[in-house]
Design an enzyme around this catalytic site. Structure first.
Site, PDB file in Angstrom:
ATOM      1  N   HIS A 205       0.835  -1.314   0.144  1.00  0.00           N
ATOM      2  CA  HIS A 205       0.156   0.007  -0.050  1.00  0.00           C
ATOM      3  C   HIS A 205       0.658   1.335  -0.013  1.00  0.00           C
ATOM      4  O   HIS A 205       0.246   2.252  -0.072  1.00  0.00           O
ATOM      5  CB  HIS A 205      -0.913  -0.012   1.093  1.00  0.00           C
TER       6      HIS A 205
HETATM    7  C1  UD1 Z   1      -2.364   5.327   5.512  1.00  0.00           C
HETATM    8  C2  UD1 Z   1      -1.102   6.194   6.085  1.00  0.00           C
HETATM    9  C3  UD1 Z   1      -0.005   5.137   6.060  1.00  0.00           C
HETATM   10  C4  UD1 Z   1      -0.284   3.721   6.720  1.00  0.00           C
HETATM   11  C5  UD1 Z   1      -1.648   3.067   6.074  1.00  0.00           C
HETATM   12  C6  UD1 Z   1      -2.276   2.025   6.753  1.00  0.00           C
HETATM   13  C7  UD1 Z   1      -0.832   8.304   5.942  1.00  0.00           C
HETATM   14  C8  UD1 Z   1      -0.214   9.588   5.128  1.00  0.00           C
HETATM   15  N1  UD1 Z   1      -0.748   7.209   5.352  1.00  0.00           N
HETATM   16  O1  UD1 Z   1      -2.189   5.110   4.102  1.00  0.00           O
HETATM   17  O2  UD1 Z   1       1.216   5.501   6.854  1.00  0.00           O
HETATM   18  O3  UD1 Z   1       0.593   2.700   6.330  1.00  0.00           O
HETATM   19  O4  UD1 Z   1      -2.702   4.357   6.157  1.00  0.00           O
HETATM   20  O5  UD1 Z   1      -3.090   1.440   6.186  1.00  0.00           O
HETATM   21  O6  UD1 Z   1      -1.285   8.645   6.908  1.00  0.00           O
HETATM   22  N2  UD1 Z   1      -9.447   4.470   1.318  1.00  0.00           N
HETATM   23  C9  UD1 Z   1     -10.610   3.882   1.112  1.00  0.00           C
HETATM   24  N3  UD1 Z   1     -11.294   3.551   2.461  1.00  0.00           N
HETATM   25  C10 UD1 Z   1     -10.787   3.620   3.349  1.00  0.00           C
HETATM   26  C11 UD1 Z   1      -9.116   4.121   3.531  1.00  0.00           C
HETATM   27  C12 UD1 Z   1      -8.913   4.774   2.548  1.00  0.00           C
HETATM   28  O7  UD1 Z   1     -11.231   3.611  -0.091  1.00  0.00           O
HETATM   29  O8  UD1 Z   1     -11.116   3.261   4.638  1.00  0.00           O
HETATM   30  C13 UD1 Z   1      -8.762   4.956  -0.014  1.00  0.00           C
HETATM   31  C14 UD1 Z   1      -9.131   6.399  -0.680  1.00  0.00           C
HETATM   32  O9  UD1 Z   1      -9.066   6.154  -2.009  1.00  0.00           O
HETATM   33  C15 UD1 Z   1      -8.022   7.113  -0.004  1.00  0.00           C
HETATM   34  C16 UD1 Z   1      -6.588   5.968  -0.245  1.00  0.00           C
HETATM   35  O10 UD1 Z   1      -7.214   4.867   0.035  1.00  0.00           O
HETATM   36  O11 UD1 Z   1      -7.563   8.394  -0.954  1.00  0.00           O
HETATM   37  C17 UD1 Z   1      -5.544   6.345   0.565  1.00  0.00           C
HETATM   38  O12 UD1 Z   1      -5.901   6.476   2.109  1.00  0.00           O
HETATM   39  P1  UD1 Z   1      -5.043   7.312   3.121  1.00  0.00           P
HETATM   40  O13 UD1 Z   1      -5.624   7.546   4.506  1.00  0.00           O
HETATM   41  O14 UD1 Z   1      -4.758   8.781   2.599  1.00  0.00           O
HETATM   42  O15 UD1 Z   1      -3.661   6.981   2.728  1.00  0.00           O
HETATM   43  P2  UD1 Z   1      -3.228   5.294   3.261  1.00  0.00           P
HETATM   44  O16 UD1 Z   1      -2.635   5.061   1.880  1.00  0.00           O
HETATM   45  O17 UD1 Z   1      -4.522   4.517   3.707  1.00  0.00           O
HETATM   46  N1  UDP Z   2      -3.580  -5.615   8.806  1.00  0.00           N
HETATM   47  C1  UDP Z   2      -4.514  -6.363   8.783  1.00  0.00           C
HETATM   48  N2  UDP Z   2      -5.300  -6.657   7.547  1.00  0.00           N
HETATM   49  C2  UDP Z   2      -4.556  -6.445   6.469  1.00  0.00           C
HETATM   50  C3  UDP Z   2      -3.433  -5.966   6.488  1.00  0.00           C
HETATM   51  C4  UDP Z   2      -2.757  -5.391   7.709  1.00  0.00           C
HETATM   52  O1  UDP Z   2      -5.403  -6.609   9.760  1.00  0.00           O
HETATM   53  O2  UDP Z   2      -5.294  -6.914   5.355  1.00  0.00           O
HETATM   54  C5  UDP Z   2      -2.897  -5.259   9.845  1.00  0.00           C
HETATM   55  C6  UDP Z   2      -1.464  -6.061  10.355  1.00  0.00           C
HETATM   56  O3  UDP Z   2      -1.492  -7.126  10.817  1.00  0.00           O
HETATM   57  C7  UDP Z   2      -0.791  -4.827  11.168  1.00  0.00           C
HETATM   58  C8  UDP Z   2      -1.412  -3.771  10.816  1.00  0.00           C
HETATM   59  O4  UDP Z   2      -2.839  -4.137   9.988  1.00  0.00           O
HETATM   60  O5  UDP Z   2      -1.128  -5.247  12.594  1.00  0.00           O
HETATM   61  C9  UDP Z   2      -0.612  -3.003   9.616  1.00  0.00           C
HETATM   62  O6  UDP Z   2      -1.354  -1.942   9.149  1.00  0.00           O
HETATM   63  P1  UDP Z   2      -0.883  -1.322   7.679  1.00  0.00           P
HETATM   64  O7  UDP Z   2      -0.141  -2.394   7.052  1.00  0.00           O
HETATM   65  O8  UDP Z   2      -2.173  -1.025   6.936  1.00  0.00           O
HETATM   66  O9  UDP Z   2      -0.014  -0.241   8.010  1.00  0.00           O
HETATM   67  P2  UDP Z   2       1.613   0.277   8.275  1.00  0.00           P
HETATM   68  O10 UDP Z   2       1.969  -0.942   9.508  1.00  0.00           O
HETATM   69  O11 UDP Z   2       2.298   0.010   7.289  1.00  0.00           O
HETATM   70  O12 UDP Z   2       1.615   1.718   8.513  1.00  0.00           O
END
Ligand code: UD1
Ligand code: UDP
Length: 357
Positions: A205
């Site tokens: 991601h």
């Molecule tokens: C965010 C965090 C990242 C973390 C990740 C965990 C920031 C800058 N990034 O990234 O550090 O590793 O979460 O998962 O804070 N979206 C949905 N549904 C949701 C959430 C997001 O559809 O419930 C989609 C939207 O299109 C959105 C995109 O995902 O624009 C990105 O979401 P965003 O929260 O901005 O960043 P992540 O890539 O999720």
């Molecule tokens: N995780 C989860 N389901 C998924 C992917 C991740 O439960 O499909 C959990 C994972 O086990 C960990 C946390 O989410 O506990 C990590 O979050 P993510 O990978 O979204 O973000 P990051 O750690 O890179 O910020």
């Protein structure tokens, strides 16, 4: 009078870190949870509150998705209003998301005590939005809860030595509490017809892997060449797979599933032959669960996992990924670099102690 702590969360990894800390805090203080709404899909949000039995947030700001500036700005406005009303004795933020930084900045400007859970992590790559969030959050924080000695050293190198404590990583606490429950309640292996150690688990991601078409295409094509890949797909990744016309290809060549709940994820991780990921949390969980991890990044904050030989950095290069899938073999020995599962208790104790002084 009982101390009041405001915990600020909004994204999936924040929830996993909050769960054990909230449990420890509630034994000693009052806690209010402020949810920014950064993540909002059922599988990215409510499912975690249900499985991890996290109390319902007192505030839900419903900020949702947006550009960094818009998202962070809206969070600041909502968090400030909530903190103004609650007047907590301390504010806790978790990890490195936009929610983390917005929480720390709002609270610091209100001259509230800020505690950062997972302080001191550095990738030294400023192209990662999380790296900016980490550095700025640490510099806004009064209490810095470090998961590793490396993190303590990183803070010292930036001149931060006051309020720093080495607590261990709350990921260990969360796994300790929930693994047994996950193994009894999850049917994911049966549902997906998976056999232990006969599949690979993959998650990506990071914007550098998902948002650039060439990189995403190369990663998905590489995964398609690996036998039996289960791919819980982050909504960001799904959005870009669709945008670049790669969704049908991914669906037909990989075992693409919705983002997994925490219980299913633990079971998928624990029984995988290999994990391929760019997630910070998943790298740590792979190490703790003793599953070899191939990390699709050029660097990692979790350097101990690489030093110990349980994690290998391959970027998004096809040949390096395939070579690691064929040959990567960690040693048996492992240190307990993330502590022994008492990080949350230490964090709660330090917060209470700080309030009394
Ligand atoms: C965010 C965090 C990242 C973390 C990740 C965990 C920031 C800058 N990034 O990234 O550090 O590793 O979460 O998962 O804070 N979206 C949905 N549904 C949701 C959430 C997001 O559809 O419930 C989609 C939207 O299109 C959105 C995109 O995902 O624009 C990105 O979401 P965003 O929260 O901005 O960043 P992540 O890539 O999720
Ligand atoms: N995780 C989860 N389901 C998924 C992917 C991740 O439960 O499909 C959990 C994972 O086990 C960990 C946390 O989410 O506990 C990590 O979050 P993510 O990978 O979204 O973000 P990051 O750690 O890179 O910020």
């Amino acid at each position: 009078m009982t101390m009041k702590v405001a915990s600020i969360v909004g994204a999936r990894p924040n929830f996993v870190k909050l769960a054990p800390v909230s449990e420890a805090l509630r034994k000693r203080c009052d806690e209010v949870i402020i949810h920014t709404g950064q993540h909002y899909d059922y599988e990215m949000d409510t499912l975690f509150f249900d499985e991890l039995q996290i109390p319902k947030p007192a505030y839900h700001l419903e900020v949702g998705s947006g550009s960094h500036g818009a998202q962070t700005g809206e969070m600041l406005i909502g968090i400030e209003a909530a903190l103004l009303r609650e007047q907590p004795d301390a504010v806790l933020v978790f990890g490195d998301t936009n929610t983390t930084f917005a929480g720390a900045l709002a609270a610091a400007k209100m001259q509230m005590t800020v505690g950062h859970v997972e302080a001191g992590l550095r990738s030294f790559n400023r192209a990662m939005p999380e790296e900016i969030n980490r550095v700025l959050t640490d510099h806004c924080s009064d209490l810095l809860f470090c998961p590793t000695e490396t993190a303590v050293g990183n803070l010292a190198a930036e001149g931060i030595t006051t309020g720093v404590s080495l607590t261990g990583d709350v990921t260990v606490d969360a796994l300790r509490t929930h693994t047994q429950m996950a193994e009894t309640s999850s049917h994911v292996l049966d549902d997906l017809a998976l056999t232990r150690r006969e599949y690979c688990l993959a998650t990506i991601h990071r914007p550098s892997n998902t948002d650039v078409e060439r990189n995403l295409k190369s990663i998905i094509e590489t995964f398609a060449g690996i036998a039996n890949v289960v791919f819980p797909c982050h909504p960001r990744t799904e959005r870009f797979l669709r945008k670049y016309g790669l969704w049908e290809y991914a669906m037909s060549h990989l075992n693409v599933i919705r983002p997994a709940g925490y219980f299913d994820m633990i079971v998928l991780e624990k029984n995988a032959r290999l994990i391929l990921t760019d997630s910070g949390g998943v790298q740590k969980e792979a190490y703790i669960l003793k599953v070899p991890c191939i990390t699709l990044r050029g660097e990692t904050e979790w350097v101990e996992t690489v030093e110990d030989g349980w994690n290998i950095l391959v970027g998004n290069d096809r040949d390096k990924i395939m070579d690691a899938v064929a040959h990567f073999s960690p040693p048996r020995a492992q240190r307990h670099v993330f502590g022994r599962g008492d990080a949350s208790i230490r964090i709660a104790a330090t917060l209470v102690e700080h309030a009394l002084t």
